[in-house]
Design an enzyme around this catalytic site. Structure first.
Site, PDB file in Angstrom:
ATOM      1  N   LYS A  44       0.845  -1.199   0.000  1.00  0.00           N
ATOM      2  CA  LYS A  44       0.000   0.000   0.000  1.00  0.00           C
ATOM      3  C   LYS A  44       0.881   1.251   0.000  1.00  0.00           C
ATOM      4  CE  LYS A  44      -3.736  -2.479   2.250  1.00  0.00           C
ATOM      5  NZ  LYS A  44      -4.339  -2.936   3.511  1.00  0.00           N
ATOM      6  N   GLN A  88      -4.784  -1.716   9.951  1.00  0.00           N
ATOM      7  CA  GLN A  88      -4.686  -3.054   9.348  1.00  0.00           C
ATOM      8  C   GLN A  88      -5.260  -4.104  10.299  1.00  0.00           C
ATOM      9  OE1 GLN A  88      -3.280  -3.541   6.162  1.00  0.00           O
ATOM     10  NE2 GLN A  88      -3.942  -5.660   6.324  1.00  0.00           N
ATOM     11  N   ASP A 111     -11.033   2.733   4.914  1.00  0.00           N
ATOM     12  CA  ASP A 111     -11.409   1.320   4.809  1.00  0.00           C
ATOM     13  C   ASP A 111     -12.920   1.138   4.948  1.00  0.00           C
ATOM     14  OD1 ASP A 111      -9.771  -0.677   4.050  1.00  0.00           O
ATOM     15  OD2 ASP A 111      -9.082  -1.247   6.051  1.00  0.00           O
TER      16      ASP A 111
END
Ligand code: NAP
Length: 279
Positions: A44, A88, A111
């Site tokens: 990423k 994450q 997200d």
């Protein structure tokens, strides 16, 4: 369907857009040292660097208490140079994942896991949605796969992939069936699908005899096996399906491109170029 090529094109398009927007900061938070998560974070960051987004790497030890993880999220919420925040997952057991997601400022929630954004998607008023489902929808759009009136079957009901993708397909006027590990006679559902999406992490689950001839099949699954990376879809499905995404080189690169797209969207919200709904 070639995810690597499409993602490269999207990144190129984003690059131009980003240059016109000024500084964009994307902060990632990794708690612990899970090697797979570390690889995802690195990918990423590399992709962000390439398009001109500043990637901010925040790492905490695996033993970090709940409160400290929340403090970091609060700090990033307050930091004006940060447009997007990605925590994450999975998080270590002592950390309440749902609480962390609730703590992320919805306007920076790239997200799409804060209940505000998840709720917006549920209500059909999409704001920031999870990147993998967005990447899947971009695939369908690019390859001109009709969704209106199509029968879509999503295998998997996670908060990050299966559920939000089902909502996006519904919004695109598909008739959606959601299957999961308790579904009986899975093939009875999958065989009716014009669009079949597998997001389970169960390698080779979808075999050729479970797929309607001419269907579009999207393989979200990625599992590391002794024989290399495997998707949820058996390669023999290529003989039956009209369209199939490969693993690797399918949904993976599209997810990263969609994440960068979300960072740009968050920056637009923050600068007022796009209106973010507030109470
Ligand atoms: P997850 O949270 O583990 O969810 C898996 C889902 O699949 C669950 O809903 C589970 O059902 C269902 N399932 C598992 N085995 C099944 C079976 N044999 N038959 C029917 N349903 C089954 O995983 P996730 O985060 O959604 O990820 C799914 C896969 O996609 C993983 O391989 C992951 O690595 C991959 N992934 C890839 C990307 C990418 O960028 N390419 C991004 C995210 C995830 P229950 O709910 O009943 O347990």
């Amino acid at each position: 369907m070639d995810g690597a090529a499409l993602a490269a094109r999207i990144r190129q398009e984003l690059k131009g857009e980003i240059a016109g927007l000024g500084h964009i900061g994307l902060a990632t938070v990794l708690v612990g040292d899970d090697p797979a998560s570390d690889i995802y974070i690195r990918r990423k960051h590399r992709a962000a660097d390439e398009v001109g987004i500043e990637a901010i790497d925040k790492r905490l030890p695996a033993t970090t208490p709940d409160e400290e993880a929340l403090e970091l999220v609060e700090e990033l919420n307050e930091d004006d140079s940060v447009d997007g925040i990605l925590v994450q997952t999975p998080l270590p057991d002592q950390i309440d994942e749902a609480r962390v997601m609730r703590a992320i400022d919805p306007i920076k929630d790239v997200d799409g896991l804060n209940p505000f954004n998840a709720g917006q998607l549920y209500l059909g008023r999409q704001t920031l949605a999870p990147a993998t489902p967005l990447g899947v929808m971009q695939f369908l759009h690019e390859y001109k796969i009709p969704t209106t009136g199509a029968r879509a079957v999503v295998v998997g009901r996670s908060a990050l992939v299966g559920k939000p993708l089902s909502m996006l397909l519904l919004q695109a006027n598909a008739t959606v069936t959601i299957c999961h590990s308790r579904t009986q006679e899975l093939a009875r559902h999958t065989l009716g699908a014009d669009i079949l999406v597998a997001a389970t992490g169960s390698p080779g689950l979808i075999t050729a005899d479970m797929v309607k001839r001419g269907a579009t099949v999207v393989d979200v699954g990625i599992t590391r096996t002794p024989d290399g990376l495997r998707g949820d879809v058996d390669p023999a499905v290529a003989e039956v399906a009209a369209f199939l995404t490969p693993v690797p080189g399918g949904v993976g690169p599209m997810t990263i491109a969609a994440l960068l797209g979300n960072a740009v969207r968050a920056a637009r919200y923050r600068s007022g170029l796009l209106a973010f709904p507030r109470i």
